[in-house]
Enzyme design. Structure first.
Site, PDB file in Angstrom:
ATOM      1  CB  SER A  74      -0.919  -0.020   1.226  1.00 22.50           C
ATOM      2  OG  SER A  74      -0.177  -0.293   2.395  1.00 22.50           O
ATOM      3  CG  PHE A  83      10.393  13.120   8.357  1.00 27.56           C
ATOM      4  CD1 PHE A  83       9.893  14.379   8.652  1.00 27.56           C
ATOM      5  CD2 PHE A  83      10.146  12.603   7.095  1.00 27.56           C
ATOM      6  CE1 PHE A  83       9.174  15.111   7.711  1.00 27.56           C
ATOM      7  CE2 PHE A  83       9.442  13.309   6.140  1.00 27.56           C
ATOM      8  CZ  PHE A  83       8.968  14.568   6.455  1.00 27.56           C
ATOM      9  CG  HIS A 105       1.640   1.758   4.668  1.00 32.04           C
ATOM     10  ND1 HIS A 105       0.415   1.802   4.042  1.00 32.04           N
ATOM     11  CD2 HIS A 105       1.813   2.978   5.239  1.00 32.04           C
ATOM     12  CE1 HIS A 105      -0.135   2.997   4.226  1.00 32.04           C
ATOM     13  NE2 HIS A 105       0.703   3.737   4.938  1.00 32.04           N
ATOM     14  CD  GLU A 143       1.065   7.386   5.607  1.00 33.43           C
ATOM     15  OE1 GLU A 143       0.894   6.280   6.136  1.00 33.43           O
ATOM     16  OE2 GLU A 143       1.643   8.327   6.170  1.00 33.43           O
ATOM     17  CG  ASP A 200       2.164  13.001  17.816  1.00 34.36           C
ATOM     18  OD1 ASP A 200       2.163  12.441  18.924  1.00 34.36           O
ATOM     19  OD2 ASP A 200       2.687  12.524  16.793  1.00 34.36           O
TER      20      ASP A 200
HETATM   21  P1  FAD Z   1      -1.146   5.153  20.941  1.00 37.56           P
HETATM   22  O1  FAD Z   1      -1.240   3.742  20.505  1.00 37.56           O
HETATM   23  O2  FAD Z   1      -2.249   5.707  21.753  1.00 37.56           O
HETATM   24  O3  FAD Z   1       0.233   5.291  21.739  1.00 37.56           O
HETATM   25  C1  FAD Z   1       0.756   6.563  22.095  1.00 37.56           C
HETATM   26  C2  FAD Z   1       1.676   6.427  23.309  1.00 37.56           C
HETATM   27  O4  FAD Z   1       0.887   6.160  24.475  1.00 37.56           O
HETATM   28  C3  FAD Z   1       2.671   5.269  23.211  1.00 37.56           C
HETATM   29  O5  FAD Z   1       3.843   5.679  23.850  1.00 37.56           O
HETATM   30  C4  FAD Z   1       1.986   4.158  23.987  1.00 37.56           C
HETATM   31  O6  FAD Z   1       2.920   3.230  24.530  1.00 37.56           O
HETATM   32  C5  FAD Z   1       1.276   4.947  25.092  1.00 37.56           C
HETATM   33  N1  FAD Z   1       0.030   4.306  25.546  1.00 37.56           N
HETATM   34  C6  FAD Z   1      -0.930   3.749  24.789  1.00 37.56           C
HETATM   35  N2  FAD Z   1      -1.946   3.284  25.562  1.00 37.56           N
HETATM   36  C7  FAD Z   1      -1.609   3.565  26.845  1.00 37.56           C
HETATM   37  C8  FAD Z   1      -2.225   3.347  28.096  1.00 37.56           C
HETATM   38  N3  FAD Z   1      -3.428   2.760  28.188  1.00 37.56           N
HETATM   39  N4  FAD Z   1      -1.585   3.775  29.214  1.00 37.56           N
HETATM   40  C9  FAD Z   1      -0.378   4.388  29.134  1.00 37.56           C
HETATM   41  N5  FAD Z   1       0.263   4.614  27.971  1.00 37.56           N
HETATM   42  C10 FAD Z   1      -0.340   4.216  26.836  1.00 37.56           C
HETATM   43  N6  FAD Z   1      -0.002  11.086  13.061  1.00 37.56           N
HETATM   44  C11 FAD Z   1      -0.885  12.005  12.628  1.00 37.56           C
HETATM   45  O7  FAD Z   1      -1.037  13.051  13.259  1.00 37.56           O
HETATM   46  N7  FAD Z   1      -1.626  11.807  11.481  1.00 37.56           N
HETATM   47  C12 FAD Z   1      -1.508  10.674  10.754  1.00 37.56           C
HETATM   48  O8  FAD Z   1      -2.183  10.522   9.742  1.00 37.56           O
HETATM   49  C13 FAD Z   1      -0.588   9.675  11.188  1.00 37.56           C
HETATM   50  N8  FAD Z   1      -0.447   8.504  10.526  1.00 37.56           N
HETATM   51  C14 FAD Z   1       0.371   7.529  11.025  1.00 37.56           C
HETATM   52  C15 FAD Z   1       0.436   6.290  10.370  1.00 37.56           C
HETATM   53  C16 FAD Z   1       1.249   5.270  10.864  1.00 37.56           C
HETATM   54  C17 FAD Z   1       1.260   3.928  10.138  1.00 37.56           C
HETATM   55  C18 FAD Z   1       2.045   5.489  12.015  1.00 37.56           C
HETATM   56  C19 FAD Z   1       2.955   4.415  12.531  1.00 37.56           C
HETATM   57  C20 FAD Z   1       1.994   6.719  12.667  1.00 37.56           C
HETATM   58  C21 FAD Z   1       1.154   7.737  12.194  1.00 37.56           C
HETATM   59  N9  FAD Z   1       1.040   8.967  12.842  1.00 37.56           N
HETATM   60  C22 FAD Z   1       0.156   9.918  12.382  1.00 37.56           C
HETATM   61  C23 FAD Z   1       1.840   9.265  14.049  1.00 37.56           C
HETATM   62  C24 FAD Z   1       1.082   8.925  15.340  1.00 37.56           C
HETATM   63  O9  FAD Z   1      -0.088   9.718  15.466  1.00 37.56           O
HETATM   64  C25 FAD Z   1       2.034   9.219  16.509  1.00 37.56           C
HETATM   65  O10 FAD Z   1       3.075   8.293  16.501  1.00 37.56           O
HETATM   66  C26 FAD Z   1       1.374   9.306  17.870  1.00 37.56           C
HETATM   67  O11 FAD Z   1       2.323   9.868  18.783  1.00 37.56           O
HETATM   68  C27 FAD Z   1       0.932   7.988  18.445  1.00 37.56           C
HETATM   69  O12 FAD Z   1      -0.155   7.471  17.821  1.00 37.56           O
HETATM   70  P2  FAD Z   1      -0.657   5.962  18.159  1.00 37.56           P
HETATM   71  O13 FAD Z   1      -1.913   5.774  17.421  1.00 37.56           O
HETATM   72  O14 FAD Z   1       0.416   4.993  17.960  1.00 37.56           O
HETATM   73  O15 FAD Z   1      -0.945   6.138  19.749  1.00 37.56           O
END
Ligand code: FAD
Length: 281
Positions: free
Chosen positions: A7, A209, A259, A9, A100
């Site tokens: 895929s 990055f 991806h 992005e 973020d």
């Molecule tokens: P989470 O899974 O919520 O994790 C965030 C942090 O919190 C981690 O350190 C985790 O260990 C911790 N955590 C999770 N659950 C808990 C809990 N219950 N208690 C305590 N700590 C916890 N960003 C954008 O803004 N827009 C995008 O379109 C975008 N696309 C992305 C696509 C991919 C494939 C990837 C890998 C990243 C992308 N990002 C994007 C970046 C992403 O938003 C950031 O990395 C963000 O900081 C974390 O998102 P996450 O969904 O992994 O968060």
């Protein structure tokens, strides 16, 4: 048809010129017949409308498209409306993230959702099995995690909340990916974990990055890239070798998909795709 998922992005363009450039890049990349195109949200100040419009344009061109959706700083009401809108357009796949906040905001405590696992649970609660949900994974650990084990536990939470699959942050160390997948399997995760691939075309941009997202550029790769200075042809040629070797190792080692973070550029992803003969796999 390939059993592996390849895929690509994009990010939503901010100007009419950017939109036109993306159309040209997309026409080229569409010839590779990727499983789907995904479109980021929020990163770099893009808007929900920008993500939606780009996704709908891709759908109108006849390709599968997956919007990214993030929950940080969002209300339930907001997210319900976005999900309903995507559903009404027949979108079936989402990449669900925490996202973020710009620095200076209240970190993960702002808004009604703290973590992506809560967003994924909400999507399932509101739309049942309508969407195929991709979650993010971090073979080299998310930069805010307390420890690798903690981060893995949090990844497992996202799968248990209802994610169907995962895409990793980019990395250049295949062993980090294989270790992560092995640990996830031991923790009971059986969904596909596609490897996120960042082509190397520009050293200073890649360094920036990587500092932000916690991806390691191996020392030997950094030194080589730095030694090329402004010689972009050498950077691209070396980057192509490094990243295609990485992809070969990942596929040989059982990665279920790749991806590509295209950054809206067609050339590097196309060259990698052709060199790896992904259309034949
Ligand atoms: P989470 O899974 O919520 O994790 C965030 C942090 O919190 C981690 O350190 C985790 O260990 C911790 N955590 C999770 N659950 C808990 C809990 N219950 N208690 C305590 N700590 C916890 N960003 C954008 O803004 N827009 C995008 O379109 C975008 N696309 C992305 C696509 C991919 C494939 C990837 C890998 C990243 C992308 N990002 C994007 C970046 C992403 O938003 C950031 O990395 C963000 O900081 C974390 O998102 P996450 O969904 O992994 O968060």
């Amino acid at each position: 048809m390939s059993s592996k998922s390849f895929s690509i992005e994009f990010f939503p363009p901010k100007t009419p010129e950017g939109a036109e450039k993306l159309r040209v890049a997309r026409a080229q990349l569409a010839q590779l017949k990727p499983a789907y195109f995904s479109v980021t949200f929020g990163a770099g100040g893009s808007t929900q409308a920008g993500t939606r419009d780009t996704v709908l344009e891709i759908c109108r061109e006849g390709h599968a498209a997956a919007p990214h959706i993030s929950c940080i700083g969002r209300s339930r009401e907001d997210l319900r409306a976005i999900l309903d809108e995507y559903k009404s357009h027949g979108i079936r796949r989402l990449v669900a993230l925490r996202g973020d906040l710009p620095s200076g905001y209240g970190g993960a405590t702002s808004g009604e959702f703290r973590y992506a696992s809560e967003l994924i649970a909400f999507i399932r609660e509101h739309t049942g099995d309508w969407f195929h949900i991709e979650a993010a994974a971090y073979p080299e650990m998310h930069p805010q995690a307390k420890s690798p084990q903690d981060d893995l536990n949090n990844f497992v939470r996202k799968i248990n909340a209802g994610a169907n699959a995962a895409i990793t942050q980019y990395f250049y160390n295949a062993d980090a990916y294989f270790q992560f997948v092995e640990q996830a399997r031991k923790a009971g995760v059986d969904v596909p974990i596609a490897a996120g691939i960042m082509p190397i075309t520009n050293y200073s941009q890649l360094s920036r990055f990587s500092d932000m997202c916690g991806a390691e550029i191996p020392r030997w790769v950094r030194l080589k890239l730095a030694s090329f200075g402004d010689d972009t042809a050498s950077i691209k040629a070396f980057g192509l070798d490094v990243v295609s070797d990485l992809c070969e190792r990942l596929i040989a080692g059982g990665a279920p998909g790749l991806h590509f973070y295209s950054l809206n550029q067609a050339a590097a992803t196309t060259e990698l795709w052709k060199r790896l003969r992904l259309s034949e796999r």
